[in-house]
Design an enzyme around this catalytic site. Structure first.
Site, PDB file in Angstrom:
ATOM      1  N   HIS A 102      46.848  35.930  36.693  1.00  0.00           N
ATOM      2  CA  HIS A 102      45.660  36.410  37.390  1.00  0.00           C
ATOM      3  C   HIS A 102      45.706  37.934  37.543  1.00  0.00           C
ATOM      4  O   HIS A 102      44.738  38.645  37.257  1.00  0.00           O
ATOM      5  CB  HIS A 102      45.573  35.724  38.751  1.00  0.00           C
ATOM      6  CG  HIS A 102      44.319  36.029  39.510  1.00  0.00           C
ATOM      7  ND1 HIS A 102      44.161  35.694  40.829  1.00  0.00           N
ATOM      8  CD2 HIS A 102      43.169  36.639  39.148  1.00  0.00           C
ATOM      9  CE1 HIS A 102      42.969  36.087  41.243  1.00  0.00           C
ATOM     10  NE2 HIS A 102      42.338  36.670  40.249  1.00  0.00           N
ATOM     11  N   GLU A 105      45.278  39.614  34.219  1.00  0.00           N
ATOM     12  CA  GLU A 105      43.858  39.632  33.815  1.00  0.00           C
ATOM     13  C   GLU A 105      43.143  40.830  34.429  1.00  0.00           C
ATOM     14  O   GLU A 105      42.371  41.527  33.762  1.00  0.00           O
ATOM     15  CB  GLU A 105      43.180  38.330  34.249  1.00  0.00           C
ATOM     16  CG  GLU A 105      41.672  38.297  34.042  1.00  0.00           C
ATOM     17  CD  GLU A 105      40.929  37.795  35.259  1.00  0.00           C
ATOM     18  OE1 GLU A 105      39.965  38.466  35.680  1.00  0.00           O
ATOM     19  OE2 GLU A 105      41.316  36.732  35.795  1.00  0.00           O
ATOM     20  N   HIS A 106      43.413  41.095  35.696  1.00  0.00           N
ATOM     21  CA  HIS A 106      42.805  42.248  36.363  1.00  0.00           C
ATOM     22  C   HIS A 106      43.313  43.555  35.779  1.00  0.00           C
ATOM     23  O   HIS A 106      42.540  44.493  35.550  1.00  0.00           O
ATOM     24  CB  HIS A 106      43.122  42.217  37.860  1.00  0.00           C
ATOM     25  CG  HIS A 106      42.230  41.320  38.658  1.00  0.00           C
ATOM     26  ND1 HIS A 106      41.387  41.790  39.626  1.00  0.00           N
ATOM     27  CD2 HIS A 106      42.052  39.987  38.623  1.00  0.00           C
ATOM     28  CE1 HIS A 106      40.725  40.783  40.169  1.00  0.00           C
ATOM     29  NE2 HIS A 106      41.120  39.664  39.581  1.00  0.00           N
TER      30      HIS A 106
END
Length: 557
Positions: A102, A105-106
């Protein structure tokens, strides 16, 4: 293919904070004769065509390619649709709850080698004609999709996306901003108290403040405890601060390797242009590696059912305290790659839980023992092992046993009485109607449907041939006992069943704050003088970067 009818109900999808959409005019899909554009066995810009298949249901031809040097797969869906879609997918299987996929991804979206500006995607909001831009992280894959009706814009976005995932800057301060960091409450005062901050850290604190999300995440962790699904892919707020920048860089190196990538395109733009650009700029000098470490094995099935109980926050704006309980009973079903079983189980799910004619609706909802089905209810075909769940919310804990008894009775009732032909036909007819309803964002729908199957090595051609699957199901339904036998197999004889209950705790929030405070205290106590000096300097530098203006000349106009 039937993910379109059963969106994932777990707390497993995390959307990037940016999104760009432009109005999409209604598209007319012209009926055309099938045209063979790629021949199996031939090589196209480093990619060898491994197969093709015409999909009459969608008047479309699917082509699958494999890159000779890296082993990357490329799926192109050739169709007379001007709203073209492109995506890069990676199988990302975490083995802790720090939120690695996560946060990565950022962070990859914070600038790359060719586009070094901070958050080039946000900068493109006013420069792009995109009809869709986003990025999503699930429990076992990360996907970077966009769509556009303008080919120049499409190629610009394609360049930005590809450079972002394969050559991101992954700067230390970007990791601190997007993931987590220790920071002074007063940035200008090095003697002020420390606080935990970060985009994903705060995002997941928000997610874990919602009881439905807490229940869904815990249910997933408990029913699939054997591999990656027992962890929180989005990140547990109490575990995220264990993640280091080095961990992030290493995860990118392993999981964003071209051998672990899957490229997708849809529409009427040239797939050859896409393959040529991908090969020339990112794959031509690469090599193939063994990515078996990212594969998800089937869950070992239980020999007896299991139960679990968890606590949650008291919702002061919800129903009465004693009614803020939930229960869910779920089974693991088939392997996601078995497309026929997926279709059959979706139909069975609709017959069991959807609408007033379904067994579980009549037996669990009409008696008014709860506030209705909870968000887990239904068939979920997003993961390696599909699952079926029936859950109720806003009920008294004294009724837990009653729900369990009704559940057992309902399964027996379905096996003994079967399903009305009109009800079965109604479900099948609705599926066929949904297949004919081809919206302007049809290509994106295909991507989100195919991606989970493809991610686990499923036959993408079989997934797309919905008409053939429906024909096979209708043929098998000529046996009047066919669905009842399936209920007997997947429910009565299935020991991989989890019953989870959840009740509110008035001290839940206080307990979390105490754990968070203790974690912060331990981290601060472990800091040396050099560590504190760096945190102070990093805070000032990050603020400067956040307030600074980027030179966006590198972004396409």
């Amino acid at each position: 293919m039937f993910n379109r009818f059963c969106a994932s109900r777990q707390m497993v999808t995390h959307l990037k904070r940016w999104k760009a959409t432009a109005p999409i005019p209604q598209v007319i899909f012209n009926k055309t004769e099938r045209q063979i554009k790629f021949t199996p066995g031939n090589e196209y810009y480093g990619f060898v065509c491994t197969g093709s298949d015409y999909v009459p249901d969608f008047n479309m031809t699917a082509y699958l390619f494999r890159h000779e040097k890296t082993g990357s797969e490329y799926l192109h869906l050739d169709r007379a649709d001007s709203n073209n879609v492109f995506s890069i997918n990676f199988r990302t299987t975490p083995f802790d709850s720090t939120g690695l996929p996560h946060i990565l991804e950022h962070t990859v979206l914070c600038g790359s080698e060719k586009f070094p500006v901070r958050d080039p995607f946000f900068k493109m909001l006013t420069r792009s004609l995109a009809t869709f831009m986003n990025a999503m992280t699930g429990p076992d894959y990360t996907i970077y999709p966009f769509s556009s009706m303008n080919e120049t814009d499409f190629r610009h976005l394609q360049k930005i996306y590809l450079d972002a995932v394969f050559r991101p800057n992954l700067k230390y301060l970007d990791f601190k901003q997007e993931g987590w960091r220790l920071e002074h409450s007063n940035l200008k005062d090095p003697k002020s108290d420390f606080a935990l901050k970060g985009v994903v850290y705060n995002e997941m604190k928000g997610a874990f403040s919602e009881n439905a999300s807490v229940f869904g995440q815990n249910f997933l962790n408990e029913i699939l405890p054997g591999h990656t699904y027992k962890y929180v892919s989005g990140g547990d707020p109490l575990h995220i601060p264990q993640l280091t920048h080095e961990d992030l860089v290493n995860f990118h190196r392993r999981y964003y390797h071209p051998s672990n990538a899957r490229f997708f395109s849809y529409g009427n733009f040239s797939a050859e242009k896409s393959m040529a650009y991908i090969n020339d700029h990112y794959l031509a000098n690469g090599e193939s590696i063994n990515v078996s470490y990212s594969k998800v094995p089937p869950q070992e099935r239980w020999t007896s059912p299991r139960e679990a109980h968890i606590s949650c926050r008291h919702d002061s704006l919800g129903v009465a305290f004693e009614k803020q309980n939930q229960i869910a009973i779920g089974y693991l079903m088939s392997d996601i790659t078995d497309t026929y079983e997926t279709l059959k189980l979706y139909v069975l799910s609709e017959l069991l839980v959807r609408g007033p004619n379904s067994y579980f609706y009549r037996n669990l909802i009409e008696p008014n023992i709860s506030g209705g089905f909870n968000s887990l209810t239904g068939f979920d075909s997003q993961l390696k092992d599909t699952m079926f769940v029936v859950g109720l919310q806003d009920m008294d804990s004294a009724d837990f046993q009653k729900v369990k008894d009704i559940f057992e009775h309902t399964i027996d009732q379905a096996i003994q009485q079967g399903f009305e032909k009109k009800h079965v036909e109604s479900v099948l007819h609705n599926i066929e109607l949904m297949l004919r309803h081809q919206s302007p964002k049809f290509g994106l729908g295909l991507l989100f449907n195919v991606a989970p199957y493809w991610n686990h090595g499923g036959d993408v051609f079989a997934t797309l041939q919905v008409g053939a699957l429906m024909k096979k199901l209708r043929e098998n339904l000529k046996d009047p006992q066919y669905l009842q036998k399936s209920v007997e197999h997947y429910f009565r004889d299935n020991n991989h069943r989890l019953t989870m209950t959840m009740s509110p705790d008035r001290d839940f929030e206080t307990k979390f704050i105490e754990k968070e405070s203790e974690m912060l205290k331990e981290k601060v106590q472990a800091l040396g003088a050099e560590d504190k000096a760096r945190i102070y300097a990093d805070g000032l530098e990050l603020e400067k970067c956040q307030k600074g203006k980027d030179d966006i000349t590198s972004c396409p106009a």
